[in-house]
Design a protein around this motif. Structure first.
Motif, PDB file in Angstrom:
ATOM      1  N   ARG A  14       0.810  -1.216   0.000  1.00 50.29           N
ATOM      2  CA  ARG A  14       0.000   0.000   0.000  1.00 50.29           C
ATOM      3  C   ARG A  14       0.851   1.277   0.000  1.00 50.29           C
ATOM      4  O   ARG A  14       0.542   2.251   0.681  1.00 50.29           O
ATOM      5  CB  ARG A  14      -0.994  -0.009   1.165  1.00 50.29           C
ATOM      6  CG  ARG A  14      -2.239  -0.814   0.828  1.00 50.29           C
ATOM      7  CD  ARG A  14      -3.282  -0.768   1.916  1.00 50.29           C
ATOM      8  NE  ARG A  14      -2.918  -1.604   3.039  1.00 50.29           N
ATOM      9  CZ  ARG A  14      -3.041  -1.248   4.295  1.00 50.29           C
ATOM     10  NH1 ARG A  14      -3.505  -0.066   4.607  1.00 50.29           N
ATOM     11  NH2 ARG A  14      -2.703  -2.077   5.246  1.00 50.29           N
ATOM     12  N   PHE A 113      -7.921   4.724   0.583  1.00 50.03           N
ATOM     13  CA  PHE A 113      -7.526   3.416   0.069  1.00 50.03           C
ATOM     14  C   PHE A 113      -6.255   2.881   0.726  1.00 50.03           C
ATOM     15  O   PHE A 113      -6.071   1.689   0.833  1.00 50.03           O
ATOM     16  CB  PHE A 113      -7.331   3.462  -1.445  1.00 50.03           C
ATOM     17  CG  PHE A 113      -8.615   3.671  -2.189  1.00 50.03           C
ATOM     18  CD1 PHE A 113      -9.276   2.598  -2.772  1.00 50.03           C
ATOM     19  CD2 PHE A 113      -9.175   4.931  -2.283  1.00 50.03           C
ATOM     20  CE1 PHE A 113     -10.474   2.790  -3.441  1.00 50.03           C
ATOM     21  CE2 PHE A 113     -10.364   5.128  -2.944  1.00 50.03           C
ATOM     22  CZ  PHE A 113     -11.023   4.059  -3.527  1.00 50.03           C
ATOM     23  N   LEU A 114      -5.371   3.779   1.108  1.00 47.11           N
ATOM     24  CA  LEU A 114      -4.086   3.312   1.609  1.00 47.11           C
ATOM     25  C   LEU A 114      -3.949   3.479   3.120  1.00 47.11           C
ATOM     26  O   LEU A 114      -3.347   2.639   3.781  1.00 47.11           O
ATOM     27  CB  LEU A 114      -2.947   4.030   0.863  1.00 47.11           C
ATOM     28  CG  LEU A 114      -3.097   3.975  -0.681  1.00 47.11           C
ATOM     29  CD1 LEU A 114      -1.994   4.773  -1.363  1.00 47.11           C
ATOM     30  CD2 LEU A 114      -3.114   2.562  -1.218  1.00 47.11           C
ATOM     31  N   ALA A 122      -7.717  -3.341   8.772  1.00 46.01           N
ATOM     32  CA  ALA A 122      -8.010  -4.183   7.615  1.00 46.01           C
ATOM     33  C   ALA A 122      -6.758  -4.242   6.739  1.00 46.01           C
ATOM     34  O   ALA A 122      -5.989  -3.296   6.697  1.00 46.01           O
ATOM     35  CB  ALA A 122      -9.173  -3.591   6.824  1.00 46.01           C
ATOM     36  N   PRO A 123      -6.558  -5.373   6.037  1.00 46.26           N
ATOM     37  CA  PRO A 123      -5.354  -5.481   5.208  1.00 46.26           C
ATOM     38  C   PRO A 123      -5.453  -4.680   3.909  1.00 46.26           C
ATOM     39  O   PRO A 123      -4.449  -4.456   3.237  1.00 46.26           O
ATOM     40  CB  PRO A 123      -5.249  -6.978   4.915  1.00 46.26           C
ATOM     41  CG  PRO A 123      -6.629  -7.494   5.061  1.00 46.26           C
ATOM     42  CD  PRO A 123      -7.320  -6.623   6.064  1.00 46.26           C
ATOM     43  N   SER A 124      -6.650  -4.278   3.513  1.00 47.49           N
ATOM     44  CA  SER A 124      -6.797  -3.451   2.321  1.00 47.49           C
ATOM     45  C   SER A 124      -8.182  -2.842   2.340  1.00 47.49           C
ATOM     46  O   SER A 124      -8.982  -3.103   3.234  1.00 47.49           O
ATOM     47  CB  SER A 124      -6.624  -4.279   1.040  1.00 47.49           C
ATOM     48  OG  SER A 124      -7.810  -4.992   0.771  1.00 47.49           O
ATOM     49  N   PHE A 126     -10.463  -3.533   0.207  1.00 47.50           N
ATOM     50  CA  PHE A 126     -11.466  -4.418  -0.391  1.00 47.50           C
ATOM     51  C   PHE A 126     -12.443  -5.052   0.604  1.00 47.50           C
ATOM     52  O   PHE A 126     -13.643  -5.061   0.349  1.00 47.50           O
ATOM     53  CB  PHE A 126     -10.798  -5.450  -1.301  1.00 47.50           C
ATOM     54  CG  PHE A 126     -10.012  -4.807  -2.408  1.00 47.50           C
ATOM     55  CD1 PHE A 126     -10.661  -4.030  -3.365  1.00 47.50           C
ATOM     56  CD2 PHE A 126      -8.640  -4.932  -2.476  1.00 47.50           C
ATOM     57  CE1 PHE A 126      -9.937  -3.394  -4.375  1.00 47.50           C
ATOM     58  CE2 PHE A 126      -7.912  -4.300  -3.485  1.00 47.50           C
ATOM     59  CZ  PHE A 126      -8.557  -3.528  -4.435  1.00 47.50           C
ATOM     60  N   ILE A 129     -15.513  -3.083   1.535  1.00 46.49           N
ATOM     61  CA  ILE A 129     -16.662  -2.990   0.640  1.00 46.49           C
ATOM     62  C   ILE A 129     -17.847  -3.677   1.301  1.00 46.49           C
ATOM     63  O   ILE A 129     -18.979  -3.224   1.209  1.00 46.49           O
ATOM     64  CB  ILE A 129     -16.339  -3.635  -0.736  1.00 46.49           C
ATOM     65  CG1 ILE A 129     -15.208  -2.858  -1.407  1.00 46.49           C
ATOM     66  CG2 ILE A 129     -17.574  -3.657  -1.634  1.00 46.49           C
ATOM     67  CD1 ILE A 129     -14.656  -3.524  -2.657  1.00 46.49           C
TER      68      ILE A 129
ATOM     69  N   LEU B  31     -14.885  -6.919  -9.488  1.00 47.77           N
ATOM     70  CA  LEU B  31     -14.327  -7.653  -8.356  1.00 47.77           C
ATOM     71  C   LEU B  31     -15.263  -8.759  -7.888  1.00 47.77           C
ATOM     72  O   LEU B  31     -14.832  -9.755  -7.329  1.00 47.77           O
ATOM     73  CB  LEU B  31     -14.026  -6.699  -7.198  1.00 47.77           C
ATOM     74  CG  LEU B  31     -12.819  -5.793  -7.413  1.00 47.77           C
ATOM     75  CD1 LEU B  31     -12.642  -4.855  -6.243  1.00 47.77           C
ATOM     76  CD2 LEU B  31     -11.557  -6.622  -7.621  1.00 47.77           C
ATOM     77  N   ARG B  40      -0.046  -5.527  -4.602  1.00 48.88           N
ATOM     78  CA  ARG B  40       0.753  -4.897  -3.563  1.00 48.88           C
ATOM     79  C   ARG B  40       0.421  -3.433  -3.328  1.00 48.88           C
ATOM     80  O   ARG B  40       0.476  -2.936  -2.220  1.00 48.88           O
ATOM     81  CB  ARG B  40       2.249  -5.028  -3.905  1.00 48.88           C
ATOM     82  CG  ARG B  40       3.196  -4.573  -2.796  1.00 48.88           C
ATOM     83  CD  ARG B  40       4.597  -4.355  -3.328  1.00 48.88           C
ATOM     84  NE  ARG B  40       4.593  -3.469  -4.449  1.00 48.88           N
ATOM     85  CZ  ARG B  40       4.553  -2.143  -4.343  1.00 48.88           C
ATOM     86  NH1 ARG B  40       4.554  -1.573  -3.161  1.00 48.88           N
ATOM     87  NH2 ARG B  40       4.502  -1.383  -5.413  1.00 48.88           N
ATOM     88  N   GLU B  41       0.040  -2.745  -4.418  1.00 48.15           N
ATOM     89  CA  GLU B  41      -0.186  -1.314  -4.269  1.00 48.15           C
ATOM     90  C   GLU B  41      -1.412  -1.014  -3.414  1.00 48.15           C
ATOM     91  O   GLU B  41      -1.539   0.055  -2.861  1.00 48.15           O
ATOM     92  CB  GLU B  41      -0.337  -0.670  -5.655  1.00 48.15           C
ATOM     93  CG  GLU B  41       0.309   0.694  -5.730  1.00 48.15           C
ATOM     94  CD  GLU B  41       0.038   1.375  -7.054  1.00 48.15           C
ATOM     95  OE1 GLU B  41      -0.995   1.059  -7.676  1.00 48.15           O
ATOM     96  OE2 GLU B  41       0.835   2.219  -7.445  1.00 48.15           O
ATOM     97  N   ALA B  42      -2.333  -1.985  -3.324  1.00 51.90           N
ATOM     98  CA  ALA B  42      -3.582  -1.708  -2.615  1.00 51.90           C
ATOM     99  C   ALA B  42      -3.855  -2.635  -1.448  1.00 51.90           C
ATOM    100  O   ALA B  42      -4.724  -2.368  -0.640  1.00 51.90           O
ATOM    101  CB  ALA B  42      -4.756  -1.770  -3.594  1.00 51.90           C
ATOM    102  N   MET B  43      -3.157  -3.771  -1.342  1.00 48.16           N
ATOM    103  CA  MET B  43      -3.497  -4.710  -0.279  1.00 48.16           C
ATOM    104  C   MET B  43      -2.265  -5.437   0.272  1.00 48.16           C
ATOM    105  O   MET B  43      -1.218  -5.456  -0.351  1.00 48.16           O
ATOM    106  CB  MET B  43      -4.546  -5.716  -0.782  1.00 48.16           C
ATOM    107  CG  MET B  43      -4.130  -6.489  -2.024  1.00 48.16           C
ATOM    108  SD  MET B  43      -5.550  -7.256  -2.844  1.00 48.16           S
ATOM    109  CE  MET B  43      -5.597  -8.818  -1.978  1.00 48.16           C
ATOM    110  N   ASP B  44      -2.447  -6.052   1.479  1.00 46.45           N
ATOM    111  CA  ASP B  44      -1.329  -6.717   2.145  1.00 46.45           C
ATOM    112  C   ASP B  44      -1.175  -8.191   1.747  1.00 46.45           C
ATOM    113  O   ASP B  44      -0.092  -8.747   1.811  1.00 46.45           O
ATOM    114  CB  ASP B  44      -1.527  -6.696   3.673  1.00 46.45           C
ATOM    115  CG  ASP B  44      -1.417  -5.286   4.239  1.00 46.45           C
ATOM    116  OD1 ASP B  44      -0.972  -4.396   3.499  1.00 46.45           O
ATOM    117  OD2 ASP B  44      -1.783  -5.093   5.397  1.00 46.45           O
ATOM    118  N   GLU B  45      -2.291  -8.860   1.396  1.00 44.17           N
ATOM    119  CA  GLU B  45      -2.244 -10.313   1.205  1.00 44.17           C
ATOM    120  C   GLU B  45      -1.412 -10.723  -0.012  1.00 44.17           C
ATOM    121  O   GLU B  45      -1.264  -9.972  -0.962  1.00 44.17           O
ATOM    122  CB  GLU B  45      -3.657 -10.878   1.021  1.00 44.17           C
ATOM    123  CG  GLU B  45      -4.568 -10.659   2.212  1.00 44.17           C
ATOM    124  CD  GLU B  45      -5.491  -9.468   2.002  1.00 44.17           C
ATOM    125  OE1 GLU B  45      -5.044  -8.478   1.385  1.00 44.17           O
ATOM    126  OE2 GLU B  45      -6.631  -9.546   2.455  1.00 44.17           O
TER     127      GLU B  45
END
Ligand code: SF4
Ligand code: SF4
Ligand code: SF4
Lengths: 435, 244
Positions: A14, A113-114, A122-124, A126, A129, B31, B40-45
């Motif tokens: 992120r 978002f970041l 939360a990890p992202s 998404f 949502i 989605l 990677r740019e938006a999430m950790d997993e």
């Protein structure tokens, strides 16, 4: 307790671009704490060499997708200064509208978002949502609006098309601007207010940490400086943009493909928090009210509050955009051809406050209008020394937390700066020896 | 089962990645049909295997080469996204300068500290199944391809010039107005977005297969560019293909 600690976050998520966080502590003594930039260098200087003044902004825009508008506008101003190209009031107003739109777009992207996923654990974005759909939809709506400002005025949000040296290849229509204004009034302003509320609800998750540093930004007597101004240091003094090298003093460090910068102290900070600290009196009233709601006070030394300053700027830029559109419409839109007839050939220097902080471009042209020397000083590069200095103060303060917690705090710190790593390894700053 | 989708970035500006985040409404719909496992740019997993992998950026270091081989081994379908990945894009401009001089100019005595290779498209190293061209890649183009892949259909390809789309949009031709436009040799698929707003095409989608380079150079020199300038214009996004 004599603690040993080894943290190595490979390719932190992120953030834009590739960086690693490295921390080593031996027997309670911090040996290393820094952000290691590992993005492959891009060699932009080789690309600009011998390029025509009509191509410079096309090329430098590709230093970074997220900051493409900022690079483009700064590049155009630099070329215009070097070649003595005058631009019209209308061109300046349209560019200011673009800069406001880009600030909204980038700050929203970063905050929602970041950064927000950190505040909600939360990890992202998404999973949010499902759990916070209205918040995600609002974020998307605000981004859409900011992108539409870019699309309508510049032809495309990522790597804008119509801004060229001397003006624009296309001027938006009256109807397009009226419609845009309507949407900012009915959607943008209320969404900005809601964003402040959301941020307020999350404010407890922002770590308490302070380290006073030097804050550097543009400043302007008549406005909250984004498009133009003089260099301002919180340690005192304003300087003309042409003197930027005396302020940035870039130097090479072992652990990074990007250069670092320092002025009066070991490090300085640029970006939304620096702009807030230096220029808060020139924000709109409602933006200042929002700051009060969020507990952001002038001379804030908590780098994690950078995200809060970004949210406040969004409120400001929405109002500014309305004013600019009204002024454009009031003056009446004119079809103008870009002024591309050089009156001189030489060196030009320009600066813009792009979302991540003050950005400098500096080009020298030969008398065919081709580039012979170029230098860009990028916000993220200027912040790197400050991030390291923060880490060195932060790690001992939180050393009793668990390793995952410490890592999380460090990642949040890096993300708070909203670093743009592609930008920082552009490597442009070189004289071409053989020309 | 939903297809597992991943995104990876190599050397580029991440503008293509950002362009994806800009889908907004469409993004949410899309989605729902896939399982996004790595971005990677938006999430950790992260994940170990993928059905569809999108790769942005050029290959520019030995580490990139290793990483792209690894990704190729773990994915069923690999899509190159944007000019940097498809044909080297703007990065390849560094290739047309002597590499040692480039490094020395930037790093001085430390010129060998960071390993670097000429900028290459992904297809120079591993097999690429599909491509989305453009700098940045065009959104409608990407959406179309993504949907086709998810539905198991064949995505569209373009091997005709931007001029075709430009004429269909009834734009006034910029060449006749004295501008230097690369539309006649550039691959379509962007709906001639640049000429549509008064800016000449700069060739960001790469060239059509049977391009006539000499004829294009002649057009450019007729418009007042020197031979050197004309060549450099063709090389802006296509230095990997257009020889010096
Ligand atoms: S193709 Fe263009 S937009 Fe995409 S990563 Fe490369 S430079 Fe950026
Ligand atoms: S403007 Fe460019 S793309 Fe359009 S028809 Fe003319 S040459 Fe072709
Ligand atoms: S018109 Fe040319 S430069 Fe513009 S997007 Fe299409 S291919 Fe790229």
């Amino acid at each position: 307790m004599k603690k040993n600690l080894d943290i190595n976050v490979h390719h932190i998520t992120r953030v834009e671009g590739h960086g690693n966080i490295i921390v080593n502590m031996r027997d309670g003594v911090l040996e290393k704490a820094h952000l290691n930039i590992v993005e492959p260098p891009r060699f932009f200087e080789a690309m600009l060499k011998g390029r025509s003044f009509t191509e410079a902004a096309i090329i430098t825009s590709r230093i970074c997708g997220i900051c493409s508008l900022g690079h483009q506008i700064t590049s155009l101003k630099t070329t215009e200064a070097a070649l003595g190209l005058e631009v019209s009031e209308q061109t300046i107003l349209l560019r200011k509208l673009l800069v406001n739109g880009a600030t909204i777009q980038s700050n929203i992207l970063h905050a929602y978002f970041l950064a927000v996923p950190d505040f909600l654990d939360a990890p992202s974005v998404f999973p949010l949502i499902a759990t916070n759909k209205d918040v995600v939809l609002r974020a998307l709506r605000m981004k859409r609006l900011a992108n539409d400002i870019a699309d309508i005025v510049s032809g495309r949000a990522v790597h804008p098309i119509t801004p060229v040296p001397g003006g624009f290849t296309r001027i938006p229509s009256r109807d397009e601007l009226l419609h845009l204004k309507e949407r900012i009034v009915t959607e943008g302003l209320p969404d900005a207010v809601e964003t402040v509320e959301t941020m307020k609800a999350l404010a407890d998750a922002i770590p308490q940490f302070e380290r006073e540093t030097e804050y550097i930004s543009l400043t302007h007597d008549d406005e909250y400086a984004l498009y133009d101004g003089d260099i301002c240091s919180s340690d005192g003094g304003t300087f003309p943009v042409e003197d930027y090298l005396n302020v940035t003093n870039e130097f090479v460090v072992e652990h990074s493909t990007s250069k670092h910068a320092r002025n009066k102290r070991e490090a300085y900070m640029v970006g939304a928090l620096a702009r807030w600290n230096n220029n808060y009196t020139r924000l709109t009233e409602s933006a200042r009210d929002a700051a009060e709601t969020l507990g952001l006070k002038p001379q804030c030394y908590n780098p994690y509050m950078n995200t809060v300053a970004q949210v406040i700027e969004v409120a400001h830029c929405m109002e500014e955009s309305i004013c600019i559109i009204e002024e454009l419409l009031g003056r009446g839109l004119k079809a103008e051809k870009p002024n591309q007839i050089p009156t001189r050939y030489g060196r030009g220097i320009a600066a813009t406050e792009v979302p991540r902080g003050i950005l400098f471009h500096d080009y020298t042209y030969d008398n065919r209008g081709q580039i012979v020397a170029a230098n860009c000083v990028i916000p993220t590069g200027q912040n790197l020394a400050n991030v390291d200095a923060d880490m060195q103060k932060l790690v001992p303060e939180i050393v009793n937390k668990t390793k995952p917690e410490i890592t999380h705090h460090l990642e949040m710190l890096v993300r708070a700066y909203d670093p743009c790593i592609s930008c920082s390894v552009h490597i442009l700053d070189v004289e071409f020896k053989d020309s | 089962m939903k297809p597992k989708v991943a995104f990876f970035d190599f050397t580029g500006c991440e503008g293509c990645q950002l362009n994806k985040l800009n889908f907004e409404n469409e993004l949410l719909d899309l989605l729902a049909h896939v399982d996004l496992v790595e971005f990677r740019e938006a999430m950790d997993e992260t994940s170990d295997e993928y059905d569809i992998t999108f790769v942005e950026g050029s290959i520019t270091t030995p580490a990139c080469v290793e990483r792209i081989h690894d990704i190729r081994r773990r994915t069923k379908v690999l899509v190159a996204l944007g000019a940097c990945a498809v044909n080297g894009g703007i990065n390849a401009m560094k290739n047309i300068q002597p590499i040692d001089a480039v490094r020395e100019a930037v790093y001085g005595k430390d010129k060998y500290r960071f390993a670097t290779l000429p900028a290459m498209p992904v297809s120079a190293i591993v097999a690429v199944d599909h491509e989305v061209r453009g700098c940045p890649m065009s959104q409608p183009d990407f959406l179309q391809l993504f949907k086709a892949l998810v539905m198991g259909k064949k995505p569209p390809t373009y091997n005709y010039a931007v001029c075709v789309e430009c004429k269909l949009s009834e734009n006034e031709c910029l060449l006749t107005k004295g501008q230097v436009c690369l539309g006649p040799v550039t691959r379509a698929g962007c709906e001639a977005i640049c000429p549509g707003v008064g800016q000449a095409c700069i060739g960001c989608r790469g060239f059509i297969e049977d391009m006539n380079q000499e004829a294009m150079l002649n057009i450019l020199t007729e418009k007042g560019l020197s031979v050197d300038e004309a060549r450099k214009r063709l090389q802006l996004f296509n230095a990997y293909e257009v020889a010096v």
